[in-house]
Design a protein around this motif. Structure first.
Motif, PDB file in Angstrom:
ATOM      1  N   MET A 195       0.832  -1.206   0.000  1.00  0.00           N
ATOM      2  CA  MET A 195       0.000   0.000   0.000  1.00  0.00           C
ATOM      3  C   MET A 195       0.869   1.260   0.000  1.00  0.00           C
ATOM      4  N   GLU A 196       1.936   1.235   0.807  1.00  0.00           N
ATOM      5  CA  GLU A 196       2.832   2.394   0.839  1.00  0.00           C
ATOM      6  C   GLU A 196       3.516   2.599  -0.510  1.00  0.00           C
ATOM      7  N   LEU A 197       3.928   1.485  -1.130  1.00  0.00           N
ATOM      8  CA  LEU A 197       4.560   1.594  -2.443  1.00  0.00           C
ATOM      9  C   LEU A 197       3.588   2.112  -3.491  1.00  0.00           C
ATOM     10  N   ARG A 198       2.329   1.648  -3.406  1.00  0.00           N
ATOM     11  CA  ARG A 198       1.317   2.141  -4.342  1.00  0.00           C
ATOM     12  C   ARG A 198       1.104   3.643  -4.174  1.00  0.00           C
ATOM     13  N   GLU A 199       1.014   4.076  -2.915  1.00  0.00           N
ATOM     14  CA  GLU A 199       0.832   5.506  -2.664  1.00  0.00           C
ATOM     15  C   GLU A 199       2.035   6.301  -3.167  1.00  0.00           C
ATOM     16  N   SER A 200       3.241   5.770  -2.892  1.00  0.00           N
ATOM     17  CA  SER A 200       4.446   6.455  -3.357  1.00  0.00           C
ATOM     18  C   SER A 200       4.500   6.491  -4.888  1.00  0.00           C
ATOM     19  N   LEU A 201       4.153   5.360  -5.511  1.00  0.00           N
ATOM     20  CA  LEU A 201       4.154   5.308  -6.978  1.00  0.00           C
ATOM     21  C   LEU A 201       3.091   6.234  -7.559  1.00  0.00           C
TER      22      LEU A 201
END
Length: 518
Positions: free
Chosen positions: A197-203
């Motif tokens: 989820m954090e990676l998705r938000e960052s991406l």
């Protein structure tokens, strides 16, 4: 222990001195079934004490090799009797009780032989000592073999029991490990979900998608220069009907507009934009030129226009309304350097046009910068932009040929922060030019400037910064201008950079006004 052969009609039994061997039925189910079939006793099932004598094997003993004929007993016609055992007819009267008495006598005999063996002073015994010793040894071997078989059975049972216990322990350990692993897997899964989820938000924040811009006003302002997504969506809504819908296009309409605004806003090179959007450089070049042309024909007429006198006076800032209520426009000039000097055509009337060809006529000259005249309304909105002219052309020539004078009405006041040599041109339109710079040497100008209040002077200066605001908002206007943008578009007789300047001013007008209305 005395064993009797289980074959019907065979009376061989294990007694002291016998030379026969007695075999238990095998544990292998298939082989065991073949032995039972060979015994041929209807409805009979062997038990732990069931034995088969060696007389039923061809070689006199069992063989564990499946290829051997003695892998299964096969001799059942006439089983010879042991020479140390009496004829079968002599055993017929015996019943089970007699067999038990015989076994007890044999045991007493063995015990007596054991005592005789321990007492070395008594060398005589009943019968031949050598035969007795031989008989004893044979019996001892049989007993040892029997004990070994029983021990093997006990060991096998113990091994099976231990094996079962070990299997149970292993199963319990595996179950515990599975439970522990399940807990660990669940924790790892939750951690991975959180990380995902954090990676998705960052991406999503780093990506150039429509969703990422919709929820991030700062991102919109940084990449496009527009104040928020609503304004961007409004521009998009205005341009979409004029954008070609190509199903095979690698860039969506949103991406095409975003790419063009990023080109104006950050002055990124085409190669950089090609990497960011994953397309070829040629695609970026075509997209920028096409979207600029669309915005020039649709957005500029909507956002850059000369308002009516009523609208101008209605929206005058309070400071200007007190000092110059008839102010129609504030004019100024700005220049942009070229990346490469180009030739321009200068006709006798002063009109100019840029080209990338070498000068071929007396009216052509090379220039390294372009000059533009810009007209700003008192409230800070750009209302007029001229076409680019060579930087060495005088202000009067540009104003005379750009069409600004045609916008003036009798009684209008034109303000300027520096001396424009256009007083006679403005006067010819029955309008008035007022210079707001109090340092001018003309006595009449100083007297008129003294009337201007400090508040209105600040407004003039603030409005004068509109040009800097436009350049700051769209870095491409700071130059140097690339050569491909200085080529004249034959369909509109305007260079691409002239269109870019007017588009930048139109986009700037969509932002917050430079001067408050009140």
């Amino acid at each position: 222990m005395v064993h009797t052969c289980v074959v019907s009609g065979c009376r061989n039994r294990r007694t002291p001195g016998t030379a026969l061997s007695f075999y238990r039925f095998p544990r292998d189910p298939e082989r065991k079934q073949r032995w039972i079939a060979a015994v041929n006793r209807e409805g009979w099932v062997p038990n732990e004490g069931s034995r088969l004598c060696s007389t039923h094997f061809i070689s006199g003993r069992q063989v564990k090799n499946p290829r051997s004929p003695d892998y299964v007993p096969s001799v059942f016609t006439s089983a010879p009797l042991s020479p140390n055992i009496k004829e079968a007819s002599t055993f017929e009267p015996y019943d089970k009780q007699e067999a038990q008495v015989e076994a007890a006598n044999a045991l007493l005999f063995l015990q007596g032989q054991g005592r005789l063996k321990e007492d070395h002073s008594h060398n005589h015994c009943h019968g031949d000592p050598e035969s007795a010793a031989s008989s004893l040894n044979s019996y001892d071997e049989e007993e040892e073999e029997e004990e070994e078989e029983d021990d093997d059975d006990d060991n096998e049972r113990e091994e099976e029991s231990v094996s079962e216990s070990e299997d149970q322990i292993k199963e319990e350990i595996q179950l515990r490990n599975l439970c522990t692993q399940s807990v660990n897997y669940e924790a790892s899964l939750n951690a991975l979900k959180k990380e995902n989820m954090e990676l998705r938000e960052s991406l999503e924040k780093m990506s150039l998608t429509e969703a990422s811009f919709r929820s991030d006003p700062e991102k919109v302002q940084f990449y496009t220069g527009l104040p928020n997504y609503f304004v961007f969506e409004t521009v998009m809504w205005l341009l979409v009907p004029h954008m070609k819908g190509d199903k095979n296009a690698k860039l969506s309409k949103f991406q095409q507009l975003l790419l063009t605004l990023m080109r104006l806003r950050l002055d990124l090179r085409n190669q950089d934009l090609a990497y960011r959007f994953g397309v070829k450089v040629a695609t970026v070049t075509r997209t920028v030129h096409r979207i600029i042309n669309i915005m020039f024909t649709t957005l500029v007429p909507t956002a850059v226009y000369w308002p009516s006198r009523l609208e101008l006076r209605k929206n005058l800032p309070a400071a200007v309304k007190c000092s110059h209520p008839d102010c129609a426009v504030i004019i100024d000039c700005f220049t942009v350097s070229l990346e490469k000097a180009v030739s321009v055509d200068v006709n006798p009337r002063g009109a100019t046009s840029t080209a990338n060809t070498v000068a071929q006529s007396p009216h052509q000259a090379f220039v390294s910068e372009l000059k533009y005249v810009i007209g700003v309304a008192p409230q800070g909105v750009v209302m007029f932009v001229s076409r680019g002219s060579p930087g060495n052309v005088s202000d009067k020539t540009i104003v005379q040929s750009c069409g600004l004078l045609c916008k003036l009405l009798p009684g209008d006041v034109v303000l300027a922060e520096r001396d424009f040599d256009i007083r006679d041109l403005v006067g010819a339109c029955r309008a008035e030019l007022k210079i707001t710079n109090s340092d001018h040497s003309d006595q009449n100008t100083r007297e008129r400037a003294s009337v201007v209040t400090a508040e209105s002077l600040n407004v003039y200066k603030h409005v004068g910064r509109v040009i800097q605001m436009v350049k700051k908002r769209y870095s491409m206007l700071t130059g140097p201008v690339e050569s491909p943008f200085t080529v004249i578009d034959r369909s509109s007789d305007v260079t691409t950079f002239d269109k870019i300047v007017q588009v930048a001013c139109a986009l700037n007008n969509l932002c917050i006004s430079a001067v408050p209305l009140e």
